[in-house]
Design a protein around this motif. Sequence first.
Motif, short mmCIF file in Angstrom:
data_model
loop_
_atom_site.label_atom_id
_atom_site.label_comp_id
_atom_site.label_asym_id
_atom_site.label_seq_id
_atom_site.Cartn_x
_atom_site.Cartn_y
_atom_site.Cartn_z
N UNK A 250 4.52 -9.38 -6.44
CA UNK A 250 5.00 -8.20 -5.73
C UNK A 250 3.91 -7.59 -4.85
N UNK A 251 4.33 -6.92 -3.79
CA UNK A 251 3.41 -6.26 -2.87
C UNK A 251 3.69 -4.77 -2.83
N UNK A 252 2.62 -3.98 -2.84
CA UNK A 252 2.73 -2.53 -2.71
C UNK A 252 1.62 -2.04 -1.80
N UNK A 253 1.74 -0.80 -1.34
CA UNK A 253 0.63 -0.13 -0.68
C UNK A 253 0.63 1.32 -1.14
N UNK A 254 -0.55 1.85 -1.38
CA UNK A 254 -0.62 3.21 -1.94
C UNK A 254 -0.48 4.25 -0.84
N UNK A 255 0.53 5.11 -0.99
CA UNK A 255 0.85 6.12 0.00
C UNK A 255 0.19 7.44 -0.40
N UNK A 256 -0.16 8.23 0.61
CA UNK A 256 -0.83 9.49 0.29
C UNK A 256 -0.57 10.57 1.32
N UNK A 257 -0.84 10.29 2.59
CA UNK A 257 -0.78 11.32 3.62
C UNK A 257 0.59 11.30 4.28
N UNK A 258 1.47 12.25 3.92
CA UNK A 258 2.84 12.19 4.43
C UNK A 258 2.96 12.73 5.85
N UNK A 259 1.90 13.28 6.40
CA UNK A 259 2.01 13.96 7.69
C UNK A 259 2.42 13.00 8.81
#
Length: 685
Positions: A250-259
Amino acid sequence: MTTKFAPISDKLTVLMHGADYNPDQWLHDPKVLEEDIRLMKLAGCNVMAVGIFSWAAFEPTEGNFTFEWMDKVLDSFAANGIYAWLATPSGARPAWMSAKYPEVLRTEANRVRNLHGMRHNHCNTSPVYREKTAIINGKLAERYGNHPAVLGWHISNEFGGDCHCDYCQEAFRQWLQKKYGSLDALNSAWWTTFWAHTYTDWSQVESPAPHGENMVHGHNLDWRRFVTDQTVDFCRHEIESVRGVNPSLPATTNMHMIEGLDYRKFAEVLDVISWDAYPTWHEQVDDSQLGASVAFYHDLYRSLKHKPFLLMESTPSLTNWQPVSKLKQPGMHQLSSLQAIAHGSDSVQYFQWRKSRGSSEKFHGAVVDHVGHEHTRVFQDVATLGQTMKDISDVVGTVTPSQTAILFDWDNRWAIKDSQGPRNMGIKYEETVYAHHRALWEQGVATDIIGSEQDFAGYKLIVAPMLYLCREETGRKLEQFVEQGGTLVATYWSGVVDEHDLCHLGGFPGPLRKTLGIWAEEIEGLYDHDRNGVALAEGNALGLQGEFESGEICELIHAEAAEVLGTYTGSFYAGRPALTLNRFGQGRAYHMATRLKDDFLGAFYKRIVDEAGVARAIDTELPAGVTAQVRTDGETEFVFLMNFSGAEQQVELDARGYRDMESGEPAEQSVALPVNGIRLLTRQA
């Protein structure tokens, strides 16, 4: 409805517990890896994210690859029952690349190219950067795609920002040509006749700039959409470059800055959603408002794919980049970490495992402090949580059932913040959304955070705070939702513009006018010191009484088909409608014409939840600052009771036969929650 998903990885079928690990910072001391393995096992950690910023360690000079150090790390993991999210290192390119290929560096809105440094200081459109990432990613996949310790791909790190180089300008023009087909259509959508800004050639179109065009709202909106699409395309490019060797990872990416980025678009290319949470705990004695806002984001990321997500980063103690770095008080690490699991996470992971010795994050919290051993308060907090997570791994893959949703569209958010008026000193869109969500959170009502393009079926209650950008299609969907028996709650500053940020003609709230049964003639922004209020009508349909203070925004509306539940108490529009209900089809649509405070929202949503038949996590009155959340596999319900109030609390359970989640013993009828306390319970579904 699906009640349980397969584990994210069949290699690790329990809750994931671990951290970002940077062994390339410690290659000068081989004993560190050996000690770290011992400490990881002692802390109950079973997964690490590795290689996130390791490009220079993998490829110290162009074409010269050195993977032996990672071989040793992953082999050691495999021998000790520890797994890895293996990262692609594109978040920070090596210095040799910036020097030889300056085009990979990001160009800012002022059209000046950056120097080497920082993170995500690269162009997602650059052919060279895409080529180089494909090479390094392909080699990582070839070498480690079938390694027994690798359970998935961690794609880059916290994507964000935009580039305004010539490559991106041309890509933006191509994106616009594909979307609009002709310059006439673009000029119409952007209303370029304003200030005589009509385009006569595609080459005249550029990205918004501080020293150029930045006041055409449709232009600004499309640029943000383009940046999201271009970033998602780069993420897709990275996934394709690692996927060939072992498609099952599986592949993911860590999200943080919603702007800057619309994360719903990433859900289309990722197998699992992950995000990074860094709340500023203990700004106040009572952490309930902050706890509710963190819950909002857990709900948001869970709702992107409507399945379990990962808390990829959090801090086990403090940060070093917030205005004030406070330590987590006793109990808060357990409470805040298990809050993520309560809302649908199948992991708790940290930045970072071992504190860096130098550079900008050397004082950021970590599981292992500079002292280098396990005899610290933070390490013991992490180890205690590790044991709890081991005991409750039956929750892995379970769902968070919700009958309530809040509409939260990225382009609506962008458009509201770009709009000029009615209150440029702060329209407070996010704060408004948080307040409505918090009123549900306080009752233990599970809430999805959805986009207007998502399916509304299955929800009993939809809340749409400040739906300023409302497409005709969204209006039709909400109309059908109410007509078929749903309950809609809308507010001021809704149904104002379409997807191009062009005002709806014929009267606001545009596509919502029929559903809400009102016409919004004017809207007034108030100064912070201004006050108004709402007086509820005698015998109103909600059964609420009294007056409630309002402020900041007051909409002057006409009740067309709607009945008036409350009227303004002040200003020249005193006595005019401020709260309305439209009985439409089989459902109900409420409209708040002014910003009301938590006291009203709490009372209002208690009545709305009862009226709509929405289930609460526990059928009891929860003390202020205490909330409850449920996950279920269809047979067992896992109930999380959480105390963010800053004081000891007591919760009376309903009569559904609860047991302690860890011990399996029957739970007492009255549950005591200490400060920062959490209680884990089960009951039959």
